[in-house]
Design an enzyme around this catalytic site. Sequence first.
Site, PDB file in Angstrom:
ATOM      1  N   CYS A 148      36.735  36.008  38.772  1.00 24.39           N
ATOM      2  CA  CYS A 148      35.855  35.847  37.620  1.00 24.39           C
ATOM      3  C   CYS A 148      36.351  36.682  36.443  1.00 24.39           C
ATOM      4  CB  CYS A 148      34.437  36.272  37.979  1.00 24.39           C
ATOM      5  SG  CYS A 148      33.754  35.419  39.410  1.00 24.39           S
ATOM      6  N   ARG A 195      43.751  32.881  36.817  1.00 22.26           N
ATOM      7  CA  ARG A 195      43.292  33.578  38.021  1.00 22.26           C
ATOM      8  C   ARG A 195      42.468  32.686  38.942  1.00 22.26           C
ATOM      9  NH1 ARG A 195      41.663  39.720  36.628  1.00 22.26           N
ATOM     10  NH2 ARG A 195      43.612  40.354  35.651  1.00 22.26           N
ATOM     11  N   TRP A 249      34.256  32.199  39.712  1.00 24.19           N
ATOM     12  CA  TRP A 249      34.791  31.728  40.990  1.00 24.19           C
ATOM     13  C   TRP A 249      33.671  31.871  41.997  1.00 24.19           C
ATOM     14  CZ3 TRP A 249      35.986  34.016  45.812  1.00 24.19           C
ATOM     15  CH2 TRP A 249      36.852  33.285  46.630  1.00 24.19           C
ATOM     16  N   ASN A 255      30.630  39.956  37.228  1.00 26.03           N
ATOM     17  CA  ASN A 255      31.644  39.843  38.277  1.00 26.03           C
ATOM     18  C   ASN A 255      31.223  40.739  39.434  1.00 26.03           C
ATOM     19  OD1 ASN A 255      33.127  38.307  36.513  1.00 26.03           O
ATOM     20  ND2 ASN A 255      34.733  39.822  36.173  1.00 26.03           N
ATOM     21  N   GLY A 256      31.434  40.293  40.666  1.00 25.65           N
ATOM     22  CA  GLY A 256      31.108  41.130  41.811  1.00 25.65           C
ATOM     23  C   GLY A 256      30.095  40.473  42.715  1.00 25.65           C
ATOM     24  N   GLU A 293      54.414  34.749  55.909  1.00 22.28           N
ATOM     25  CA  GLU A 293      54.294  34.474  54.473  1.00 22.28           C
ATOM     26  C   GLU A 293      54.596  33.005  54.183  1.00 22.28           C
ATOM     27  OE1 GLU A 293      54.064  34.872  50.244  1.00 22.28           O
ATOM     28  OE2 GLU A 293      53.065  35.771  51.978  1.00 22.28           O
ATOM     29  N   LYS A 303      52.011  30.374  52.388  1.00 16.81           N
ATOM     30  CA  LYS A 303      52.320  29.591  51.189  1.00 16.81           C
ATOM     31  C   LYS A 303      52.016  28.115  51.420  1.00 16.81           C
ATOM     32  CE  LYS A 303      53.272  32.645  48.369  1.00 16.81           C
ATOM     33  NZ  LYS A 303      52.181  33.347  49.065  1.00 16.81           N
ATOM     34  N   GLU A 337      48.246  27.615  51.374  1.00 16.41           N
ATOM     35  CA  GLU A 337      47.613  27.855  50.077  1.00 16.41           C
ATOM     36  C   GLU A 337      47.688  26.660  49.146  1.00 16.41           C
ATOM     37  OE1 GLU A 337      47.916  32.501  48.840  1.00 16.41           O
ATOM     38  OE2 GLU A 337      49.824  31.456  49.046  1.00 16.41           O
ATOM     39  N   HIS A 373      53.539  32.032  75.430  1.00 17.47           N
ATOM     40  CA  HIS A 373      52.260  32.655  75.759  1.00 17.47           C
ATOM     41  C   HIS A 373      51.082  31.916  75.132  1.00 17.47           C
ATOM     42  CE1 HIS A 373      54.223  36.001  77.724  1.00 17.47           C
ATOM     43  NE2 HIS A 373      55.027  36.114  76.685  1.00 17.47           N
ATOM     44  N   LYS A 377      43.400  34.141  41.696  1.00 17.66           N
ATOM     45  CA  LYS A 377      44.600  34.971  41.594  1.00 17.66           C
ATOM     46  C   LYS A 377      44.324  36.424  41.919  1.00 17.66           C
ATOM     47  CE  LYS A 377      48.888  35.822  40.685  1.00 17.66           C
ATOM     48  NZ  LYS A 377      49.891  35.393  41.674  1.00 17.66           N
TER      49      LYS A 377
END
Length: 629
Positions: A2, A27, A77, A113-114, A502, A506, A509, A525, A624
């Site tokens: 946000c 973001r 957001w 925000n929060g 990673e 990606k 995402e 396993h 972001k």
Amino acid sequence: MCGIVGAVSTRNIVPILVQGLQRLEYRGYDSCGVAVHAMAPAGGLRRVRGIARVADLAAQCEQEHLQGSTGIAHTRWATHGAPALANAHPHASWGPGAPQADERAPRLSLVHNGIIENHEALHAELAARGYAFDSQTDTEVIVHLIDSLYEGDLLAAVQAAVRRLRGSYSIAVLHRDEPQRLVGARQGSPLVLGVGADGKENFLASDAMALAGVTDQIVYLEEGDVVDVQLGKYWICDGAGRAAQRPVRTVQAMSGAAELGPYRHYMQKEIFEQPRAVGDTLEGVAAVMPELFEAAAQHAPGDGAYPTFARVRQVLILACGTSYYAGSVAKYWLEAIAGIPCQVEIASEYRYRSSVPDADTLVVTISQSGETADTLAALRHAQGLGMRHTLTVCNVATSAMVRECKLAFLTRAGVEIGVASTKAFTTQLVGLFLLTLSLARARGRLTDEQESEHLKALRHLPVALQAVLALEPQIIGWAEQFAAKEHALFLGRGLHYPIAQEGALKLKEITYIHAEAYAAGELKHGPLALVTSAMPVVVVAPNDALLEKLKSNMQEVRARGGVLYALADADSRIESSEGLHVIRMPGHYGLLSPILHVVPLQLLAYHTAVARGTDVDKPRNLAKSVTVE
């Protein structure tokens, strides 16, 4: 996540508010809005909200002739409540029992925000007092709470309200009866004050970047601060209500509106910027000395990096997401080169478990933005346990992380607009490798000859990265096959296992393909049960000490009909055949190999997302900079 922008001026500030939101929209957000003290003849508080892009909000403001000299704006957001107009900020209060049909009649307007943890109890209390709630958000309780406490002074009402809030917040508030006044407050979420160049206007924002081109005079508000912003003046009070002085800093904030150039998306551009970003991060590194790790502003003179590095007995790395995987690679480096025990913790988990603190631990945080809420909270938790040696690897010099850690290594990735991190990750790895060498030297475990060899390899990284980027056409061929899949498996061993993690992240995402990563030795396993011809298996296969073991793991996949996609070094003797696709990397790059092997995984995710038609730079449900828990 946000974004907040606010202003008090003598001119129409709607264009400034909208422009500020545009600088923050990379973001991630799902709704946006503006509220202003409307100029005559309209008067009163007016707001415009939408669930489309900021550009649509700008057009709506123009269509409705929205003008005002004091106002607030927000990109949201979603946390509490779905992305919907009723949940979009700014929120408003009409008072208890008042009709809410007239959008021009609210008494208060607020952006936040929060997350407010006690919002349910406050909601019940305010509803019992006659306040009507239109949204599903936790934010709406704040605006009604401030209204319920208002007795003619907005600052006093906000101070009284924040004392009752539990959780994290940065807020900016307008009141109908106090034009040219804006009150802000912060706790656990960033908020800055921008001081106007001519002394006739002042600003609030969640990030100095929102004010780029408007002012470079920035005041970073501290935890618990409340700020009263008026025309040409401002007051700051700390959490106890006392007047507080905070330094004004000159900040050359870069605008987020970078040019795409020849690239289709910012993510692609940022992948190809990695040779430059790594080169910039290494610029000036003539010798690896602890002094590379700069003291933060509050750091005591003389208490520098060298004595800290010589004193510490172990390293604790705190990070989230991509930064966590960078820390996981660094664990291998730190233990192999510096000979120092290292523990890597997911920041969002660390603070909520019982751990055994050690005062001689170096606590290392990793964050692109330096405002990651979980990592900041974990840092403060570690400090509260008595671990005073702190260092951050961060991309933003003015961030909370840099201000709160005693030492910092600043990467030079530049602004990263794509939500899926790329160049920030590789520059973090460079910073962590330099930290490893500095600790090794301070502990007497690095000879001059070894240091020289490591530095030589580091300086060659930009050239090696260019060679990897030249593999893009081959990776596009892989991506065309991946685009039709819904599941994928990534395998790696040793310090390349975090690189496999990673790579899977990606792919998840930006393509929305379900992907998992495993240490290749764990296949038998359990994960081997997933392998079929419909699930591609990506293998990070450098020519290191574990290669023969990895080849055996690959045979396990082939024996079950799995299709392998291997990133193999030129001399690894892995050849393409039926069910085995191989892309040849440059020669093995030793301990720095993870920095090279992650790049084709970034490209694979990018081109698969393009083939699937997803929103590469703004993937669904993601933001972001994660500034809430």
